[in-house]
Design an enzyme around this catalytic site. Structure first.
Site, PDB file in Angstrom:
ATOM      1  N   ARG A   1      -0.344  -8.544  -3.756  1.00  0.00           N
ATOM      2  CA  ARG A   1      -0.417  -7.498  -2.732  1.00  0.00           C
ATOM      3  C   ARG A   1       0.258  -8.011  -1.476  1.00  0.00           C
ATOM      4  O   ARG A   1       0.023  -9.154  -1.064  1.00  0.00           O
ATOM      5  CB  ARG A   1      -1.881  -7.142  -2.446  1.00  0.00           C
ATOM      6  CG  ARG A   1      -2.143  -6.517  -1.085  1.00  0.00           C
ATOM      7  CD  ARG A   1      -3.457  -5.793  -0.998  1.00  0.00           C
ATOM      8  NE  ARG A   1      -3.974  -5.686   0.355  1.00  0.00           N
ATOM      9  CZ  ARG A   1      -3.503  -4.891   1.321  1.00  0.00           C
ATOM     10  NH1 ARG A   1      -2.444  -4.122   1.091  1.00  0.00           N
ATOM     11  NH2 ARG A   1      -4.062  -4.873   2.518  1.00  0.00           N
TER      12      ARG A   1
ATOM     13  N   ARG B   1       7.286   1.565   1.123  1.00  0.00           N
ATOM     14  CA  ARG B   1       7.541   0.118   1.223  1.00  0.00           C
ATOM     15  C   ARG B   1       7.940  -0.450  -0.138  1.00  0.00           C
ATOM     16  O   ARG B   1       8.700  -1.414  -0.213  1.00  0.00           O
ATOM     17  CB  ARG B   1       6.315  -0.596   1.766  1.00  0.00           C
ATOM     18  CG  ARG B   1       6.041  -0.200   3.188  1.00  0.00           C
ATOM     19  CD  ARG B   1       5.617  -1.378   4.006  1.00  0.00           C
ATOM     20  NE  ARG B   1       6.028  -1.157   5.373  1.00  0.00           N
ATOM     21  CZ  ARG B   1       5.344  -1.530   6.430  1.00  0.00           C
ATOM     22  NH1 ARG B   1       4.203  -2.162   6.291  1.00  0.00           N
ATOM     23  NH2 ARG B   1       5.810  -1.306   7.638  1.00  0.00           N
TER      24      ARG B   1
ATOM     25  N   MET C   1      -8.502  -3.565   3.180  1.00  0.00           N
ATOM     26  CA  MET C   1      -9.232  -2.600   2.355  1.00  0.00           C
ATOM     27  C   MET C   1      -9.035  -2.718   0.839  1.00  0.00           C
ATOM     28  O   MET C   1      -9.488  -1.843   0.106  1.00  0.00           O
ATOM     29  CB  MET C   1      -8.868  -1.170   2.805  1.00  0.00           C
ATOM     30  CG  MET C   1      -9.235  -0.922   4.253  1.00  0.00           C
ATOM     31  SD  MET C   1      -8.937   0.776   4.753  1.00  0.00           S
ATOM     32  CE  MET C   1     -10.284   1.587   3.949  1.00  0.00           C
ATOM     33  N   GLU C   2      -8.363  -3.755   0.373  1.00  0.00           N
ATOM     34  CA  GLU C   2      -8.041  -3.776  -1.074  1.00  0.00           C
ATOM     35  C   GLU C   2      -8.230  -5.103  -1.798  1.00  0.00           C
ATOM     36  O   GLU C   2      -8.373  -5.102  -3.035  1.00  0.00           O
ATOM     37  CB  GLU C   2      -6.572  -3.340  -1.290  1.00  0.00           C
ATOM     38  CG  GLU C   2      -6.270  -1.898  -1.000  1.00  0.00           C
ATOM     39  CD  GLU C   2      -5.892  -1.643   0.460  1.00  0.00           C
ATOM     40  OE1 GLU C   2      -5.655  -2.631   1.199  1.00  0.00           O
ATOM     41  OE2 GLU C   2      -5.854  -0.473   0.870  1.00  0.00           O
TER      42      GLU C   2
ATOM     43  N   ARG D   1       2.431  11.207  -8.551  1.00  0.00           N
ATOM     44  CA  ARG D   1       1.687  11.303  -7.278  1.00  0.00           C
ATOM     45  C   ARG D   1       2.459  10.698  -6.108  1.00  0.00           C
ATOM     46  O   ARG D   1       1.857  10.225  -5.136  1.00  0.00           O
ATOM     47  CB  ARG D   1       0.325  10.610  -7.371  1.00  0.00           C
ATOM     48  CG  ARG D   1      -0.630  11.328  -8.291  1.00  0.00           C
ATOM     49  CD  ARG D   1      -1.913  10.584  -8.468  1.00  0.00           C
ATOM     50  NE  ARG D   1      -2.758  11.334  -9.383  1.00  0.00           N
ATOM     51  CZ  ARG D   1      -3.923  11.894  -9.060  1.00  0.00           C
ATOM     52  NH1 ARG D   1      -4.408  11.755  -7.857  1.00  0.00           N
ATOM     53  NH2 ARG D   1      -4.593  12.568  -9.930  1.00  0.00           N
TER      54      ARG D   1
ATOM     55  N   GLY E   1       0.376  -6.743   2.383  1.00  0.00           N
ATOM     56  CA  GLY E   1      -0.225  -5.705   3.208  1.00  0.00           C
ATOM     57  C   GLY E   1      -0.476  -6.152   4.625  1.00  0.00           C
ATOM     58  O   GLY E   1       0.010  -7.199   5.062  1.00  0.00           O
ATOM     59  N   SER E   2      -1.264  -5.350   5.307  1.00  0.00           N
ATOM     60  CA  SER E   2      -1.596  -5.679   6.694  1.00  0.00           C
ATOM     61  C   SER E   2      -3.111  -5.806   6.811  1.00  0.00           C
ATOM     62  O   SER E   2      -3.860  -5.425   5.911  1.00  0.00           O
ATOM     63  CB  SER E   2      -1.069  -4.592   7.628  1.00  0.00           C
ATOM     64  OG  SER E   2      -1.661  -3.362   7.289  1.00  0.00           O
TER      65      SER E   2
ATOM     66  N   GLY F   1       0.820  -1.207   0.000  1.00  0.00           N
ATOM     67  CA  GLY F   1       0.000   0.000   0.000  1.00  0.00           C
ATOM     68  C   GLY F   1       0.857   1.261   0.000  1.00  0.00           C
ATOM     69  O   GLY F   1       0.591   2.218  -0.729  1.00  0.00           O
TER      70      GLY F   1
ATOM     71  N   ASP G   1      -3.087  -5.735  13.519  1.00  0.00           N
ATOM     72  CA  ASP G   1      -3.954  -5.361  14.649  1.00  0.00           C
ATOM     73  C   ASP G   1      -4.915  -6.511  14.901  1.00  0.00           C
ATOM     74  O   ASP G   1      -5.276  -7.216  13.960  1.00  0.00           O
ATOM     75  CB  ASP G   1      -4.857  -4.160  14.298  1.00  0.00           C
ATOM     76  CG  ASP G   1      -4.087  -3.059  13.639  1.00  0.00           C
ATOM     77  OD1 ASP G   1      -3.560  -2.217  14.364  1.00  0.00           O
ATOM     78  OD2 ASP G   1      -4.010  -3.057  12.391  1.00  0.00           O
TER      79      ASP G   1
ATOM     80  N   ARG H   1       6.289  -4.129  12.797  1.00  0.00           N
ATOM     81  CA  ARG H   1       5.661  -4.130  11.469  1.00  0.00           C
ATOM     82  C   ARG H   1       6.718  -4.262  10.394  1.00  0.00           C
ATOM     83  O   ARG H   1       6.550  -4.983   9.416  1.00  0.00           O
ATOM     84  CB  ARG H   1       4.907  -2.817  11.213  1.00  0.00           C
ATOM     85  CG  ARG H   1       3.493  -2.838  11.721  1.00  0.00           C
ATOM     86  CD  ARG H   1       2.906  -1.433  11.692  1.00  0.00           C
ATOM     87  NE  ARG H   1       1.923  -1.349  12.749  1.00  0.00           N
ATOM     88  CZ  ARG H   1       0.612  -1.260  12.554  1.00  0.00           C
ATOM     89  NH1 ARG H   1       0.135  -1.182  11.346  1.00  0.00           N
ATOM     90  NH2 ARG H   1      -0.208  -1.229  13.572  1.00  0.00           N
TER      91      ARG H   1
HETATM   92  N1  HPA Z   1      -9.243  -2.418   9.007  1.00  0.00           N
HETATM   93  C1  HPA Z   1      -8.951  -2.205   7.719  1.00  0.00           C
HETATM   94  N2  HPA Z   1      -7.739  -2.304   7.225  1.00  0.00           N
HETATM   95  C2  HPA Z   1      -6.742  -2.644   8.062  1.00  0.00           C
HETATM   96  C3  HPA Z   1      -6.975  -2.878   9.400  1.00  0.00           C
HETATM   97  C4  HPA Z   1      -8.279  -2.774   9.881  1.00  0.00           C
HETATM   98  O1  HPA Z   1      -8.556  -2.969  11.056  1.00  0.00           O
HETATM   99  N3  HPA Z   1      -5.770  -3.172   9.987  1.00  0.00           N
HETATM  100  C5  HPA Z   1      -4.844  -3.129   8.995  1.00  0.00           C
HETATM  101  N4  HPA Z   1      -5.433  -2.800   7.840  1.00  0.00           N
END
Ligand code: HPA
Length: 220
Positions: free
Chosen positions: A70, A7, A163-164, A26, A72-73, A3, A187, A200
């Site tokens: 992807r 990174r 979110m993706e 951008r 991501g987290s 994202g 999280d 992280r």
């Molecule tokens: N919500 C959405 N996207 C995220 C979250 C979350 O709690 N943690 C890391 N990416």
């Protein structure tokens, strides 16, 4: 594709032979180079389905990318997940309308490419990285109002929220590309446990390495 554009820079500088910056439009940094002799590129995708959809589409349509991964987290929903766990997202549901818009108002299955899922599982096992294969939920809202949805998703077996991914898999379906998402639990939405920024970074590095070993497998 991470994202965060910084990174992308980190991945290129840490893992690529002869990384070359090819775009910073951008400030969305993109690099190309080689890893073990294979041509690989890395480009940030920003936050949310609209952003990843634009970058993923342009990579496939205009630059002939065939494999998109992807890294991501995510926020975990289930009690049997811990921060730092790595999820191989084999499918994603979403509250976004993009995949219904693609499918005349009906649900499009947003799924990963099986050969990439298998490669990720195999490569992770070979490197002693435990992974969970399962479904995730791609939410349009990061700061979501309290709702019963998370309870429902958890009871339906969804592992985590991000979110993706559903957008990425929708683009891949649309253009016949291969896609996969590898997600570190940053999280826990139930326990409120979260990784520090140093943690992280370390777990991101291990996941990026795994993603590159998957990205350089031969196309099935
Ligand atoms: N919500 C959405 N996207 C995220 C979250 C979350 O709690 N943690 C890391 N990416």
């Amino acid at each position: 594709m991470p994202g965060d554009p910084l990174r992308a820079k980190f991945i290129a500088e840490r893992f690529f032979d002869e990384p070359r910056l090819v775009t910073s439009v951008r400030n969305m940094l993109g690099y190309t180079g080689t890893v073990r002799g294979r041509r690989v590129s890395v480009l940030g995708h920003g936050m949310g389905i609209p952003s990843i959809s634009i970058y993923a589409t342009e990579l496939v349509k205009f630059y002939n990318a065939r494999t998109l991964i992807r890294v991501g987290s995510c926020g975990a929903l289930r009690a049997d997940l811990r921060v730092r766990d790595v999820i191989v997202a084999h499918a994603a549901g979403t509250d976004s309308n993009v995949n219904r818009a693609r499918c005349l108002g009906f649900d499009l299955p947003a799924v990963a490419d099986f050969s990439l899922v298998r490669a990720a599982v195999d490569r992770a096992a070979a490197s002693d990285i435990p992974v969970r294969v399962g479904t995730v939920w791609s939410s349009d809202l990061f700061y979501a109002p309290p709702s019963a949805l998370f309870d429902r998703l958890e009871s339906l077996g969804v592992l985590a929220v991000e979110m993706e991914v559903a957008g990425l898999y929708g683009v891949a379906a649309e253009y016949g590309a291969r896609a996969l998402a590898l997600l570190t639990v940053s999280d826990h939405l139930r326990t409120e446990e979260s990784l520090s920024s140093a943690e992280r970074e370390t777990s991101f590095e291990a996941m990026a390495k795994l993603a590159l070993s998957v990205a350089t497998i031969d196309e099935a």
